[in-house]
Design a protein around this motif. Structure first.
Motif, PDB file in Angstrom:
ATOM      1  N   TRP A 163       0.857  -1.189   0.000  1.00  0.00           N
ATOM      2  CA  TRP A 163       0.000   0.000   0.000  1.00  0.00           C
ATOM      3  C   TRP A 163       0.893   1.239   0.000  1.00  0.00           C
ATOM      4  O   TRP A 163       1.848   1.332   0.773  1.00  0.00           O
ATOM      5  CB  TRP A 163      -0.897  -0.030   1.227  1.00  0.00           C
ATOM      6  CG  TRP A 163      -2.160   0.733   1.062  1.00  0.00           C
ATOM      7  CD1 TRP A 163      -2.391   2.010   1.456  1.00  0.00           C
ATOM      8  CD2 TRP A 163      -3.362   0.272   0.465  1.00  0.00           C
ATOM      9  NE1 TRP A 163      -3.674   2.383   1.140  1.00  0.00           N
ATOM     10  CE2 TRP A 163      -4.290   1.334   0.539  1.00  0.00           C
ATOM     11  CE3 TRP A 163      -3.750  -0.920  -0.122  1.00  0.00           C
ATOM     12  CZ2 TRP A 163      -5.587   1.225   0.044  1.00  0.00           C
ATOM     13  CZ3 TRP A 163      -5.027  -1.037  -0.609  1.00  0.00           C
ATOM     14  CH2 TRP A 163      -5.940   0.018  -0.536  1.00  0.00           C
ATOM     15  N   THR A 169      -5.701   4.302   4.325  1.00  0.00           N
ATOM     16  CA  THR A 169      -5.624   2.862   4.551  1.00  0.00           C
ATOM     17  C   THR A 169      -6.965   2.190   4.278  1.00  0.00           C
ATOM     18  O   THR A 169      -8.027   2.823   4.359  1.00  0.00           O
ATOM     19  CB  THR A 169      -5.205   2.580   5.997  1.00  0.00           C
ATOM     20  OG1 THR A 169      -6.151   3.200   6.883  1.00  0.00           O
ATOM     21  CG2 THR A 169      -3.814   3.126   6.269  1.00  0.00           C
ATOM     22  N   PRO A 170      -6.925   0.901   3.943  1.00  0.00           N
ATOM     23  CA  PRO A 170      -8.186   0.170   3.720  1.00  0.00           C
ATOM     24  C   PRO A 170      -9.048   0.151   4.974  1.00  0.00           C
ATOM     25  O   PRO A 170      -8.540   0.087   6.087  1.00  0.00           O
ATOM     26  CB  PRO A 170      -7.712  -1.228   3.331  1.00  0.00           C
ATOM     27  CG  PRO A 170      -6.307  -1.069   2.899  1.00  0.00           C
ATOM     28  CD  PRO A 170      -5.750   0.069   3.684  1.00  0.00           C
ATOM     29  N   ILE A 194     -13.114   2.562   2.181  1.00  0.00           N
ATOM     30  CA  ILE A 194     -12.007   2.240   1.288  1.00  0.00           C
ATOM     31  C   ILE A 194     -11.832   0.732   1.237  1.00  0.00           C
ATOM     32  O   ILE A 194     -11.668   0.079   2.275  1.00  0.00           O
ATOM     33  CB  ILE A 194     -10.703   2.918   1.754  1.00  0.00           C
ATOM     34  CG1 ILE A 194     -10.856   4.447   1.778  1.00  0.00           C
ATOM     35  CG2 ILE A 194      -9.534   2.525   0.855  1.00  0.00           C
ATOM     36  CD1 ILE A 194     -11.095   5.057   0.425  1.00  0.00           C
ATOM     37  N   ASP A 195     -11.863   0.173   0.029  1.00  0.00           N
ATOM     38  CA  ASP A 195     -11.760  -1.277  -0.137  1.00  0.00           C
ATOM     39  C   ASP A 195     -10.309  -1.681  -0.355  1.00  0.00           C
ATOM     40  O   ASP A 195      -9.493  -0.889  -0.878  1.00  0.00           O
ATOM     41  CB  ASP A 195     -12.622  -1.718  -1.324  1.00  0.00           C
ATOM     42  CG  ASP A 195     -12.844  -3.222  -1.332  1.00  0.00           C
ATOM     43  OD1 ASP A 195     -12.514  -3.870  -0.321  1.00  0.00           O
ATOM     44  OD2 ASP A 195     -13.346  -3.745  -2.343  1.00  0.00           O
ATOM     45  N   ASP A 196      -9.991  -2.916   0.015  1.00  0.00           N
ATOM     46  CA  ASP A 196      -8.634  -3.423  -0.167  1.00  0.00           C
ATOM     47  C   ASP A 196      -8.531  -4.332  -1.384  1.00  0.00           C
ATOM     48  O   ASP A 196      -7.641  -5.186  -1.451  1.00  0.00           O
ATOM     49  CB  ASP A 196      -8.180  -4.176   1.081  1.00  0.00           C
ATOM     50  CG  ASP A 196      -9.071  -5.374   1.381  1.00  0.00           C
ATOM     51  OD1 ASP A 196     -10.121  -5.493   0.725  1.00  0.00           O
ATOM     52  OD2 ASP A 196      -8.713  -6.182   2.263  1.00  0.00           O
ATOM     53  N   TYR A 215      -9.103   5.558  -5.573  1.00  0.00           N
ATOM     54  CA  TYR A 215      -9.337   4.456  -4.647  1.00  0.00           C
ATOM     55  C   TYR A 215     -10.584   3.684  -5.064  1.00  0.00           C
ATOM     56  O   TYR A 215     -11.519   4.225  -5.661  1.00  0.00           O
ATOM     57  CB  TYR A 215      -9.570   4.989  -3.223  1.00  0.00           C
ATOM     58  CG  TYR A 215      -8.375   5.640  -2.590  1.00  0.00           C
ATOM     59  CD1 TYR A 215      -7.544   4.948  -1.719  1.00  0.00           C
ATOM     60  CD2 TYR A 215      -8.094   6.982  -2.845  1.00  0.00           C
ATOM     61  CE1 TYR A 215      -6.459   5.566  -1.108  1.00  0.00           C
ATOM     62  CE2 TYR A 215      -7.004   7.611  -2.240  1.00  0.00           C
ATOM     63  CZ  TYR A 215      -6.196   6.891  -1.380  1.00  0.00           C
ATOM     64  OH  TYR A 215      -5.129   7.506  -0.787  1.00  0.00           O
TER      65      TYR A 215
END
Length: 248
Positions: A163, A169-170, A194-196, A215
């Motif tokens: 990342w 951050t996710p 926020i997706d990872d 994002y």
């Protein structure tokens, strides 16, 4: 002589039904003998009779030639048992087993596998879900787990990318806002996470700011863009339209 000839013809004609009746009587007598023999043999058995599948098939097939009211006198089992055998045979005949291949989901076609590997090779930063989304856009419905399996078996999975430093951050809760200069990019402001699915990327657009990221955001509810298209439940959103929700 004519009278004698007529007499002989008459005798012959009258003998035909007699022969037919004799044959029918003989058949009935033979059936009675077989029934009695069957009853004697059944009395000598210590346990219940077990019928093989071939026996059940034969009895069920013969049941169509005998009136149902006589089944109890003819068959060695109850009429309900004969009907149950018949239903099972019919069910097996129309269970469409010939149309079924192996159990489980159908195998992925070679063309889909090649397309997945091509997308992964041309876009090493793409994850399984991103490749799945691109396949869906091209009209191919493939699950993310299938994409992962194809990449794992081929040994060419997506490149592990850390990342970016300083990026959101996710799992971060964000407000997706509208642009003050025009009614977009969404019809209303809303919240999301926020997706990872994959790390953020640099915005490849002439109007992008220096170092601006885009994002993947999972929306709290269905949303429509400024053109009325949708509903969308997840999309890529530029950094300028994201404001972090203050922790409570």
């Amino acid at each position: 002589m004519i009278v004698s000839l007529v007499y002989r013809v008459t005798i012959k004609l009258l003998s035909v039904p007699v022969l037919l009746l004799r044959r029918q009587v003989a058949k009935d007598a033979e059936l009675l003998v077989l029934r009695h023999e069957n009853a004697v043999l059944r009395r000598q058995l210590a346990g219940p009779v077990r019928y093989e599948p071939a026996d059940r098939l034969w009895f069920a097939a013969l049941s169509s030639l005998i009136p149902r009211r006589r089944w109890a006198q003819v068959f060695p089992v109850t009429p309900g048992t004969v009907l149950a055998w018949h239903r099972r045979l019919v069910a097996r005949r129309w269970d469409f087993s010939k149309r079924r291949s192996r159990p489980g989901r159908p195998p992925t076609t070679k063309a889909i596998k090649e397309l997945v590997l091509r997308l992964a090779a041309e876009n090493p930063r793409w994850g399984c879900r991103r490749i799945q989304g691109e396949l869906a856009r091209l009209g191919h419905r493939v699950g993310a787990s299938t994409v992962w399996e194809i990449l794992t078996v081929a040994g060419v999975g997506p490149t592990d990318v850390t990342w970016p430093k300083g990026a959101t951050t996710p799992g971060t809760r964000v407000n997706v806002i509208q642009d003050p200069s025009w009614p977009g990019p969404w019809q209303a402001e809303f919240q999301g996470t926020i997706d990872d699915v994959e790390p953020p990327e640099l915005v490849q657009h002439s109007t992008a700011r220096s170092g601006e990221l885009v994002y993947w955001v999972v929306f709290d509810g269905p949303q429509y863009d400024s053109d009325g298209c949708g509903p969308y439940y997840k999309s890529q959103v530029w950094d300028r339209y994201l404001k972090q929700v203050p922790p409570q």
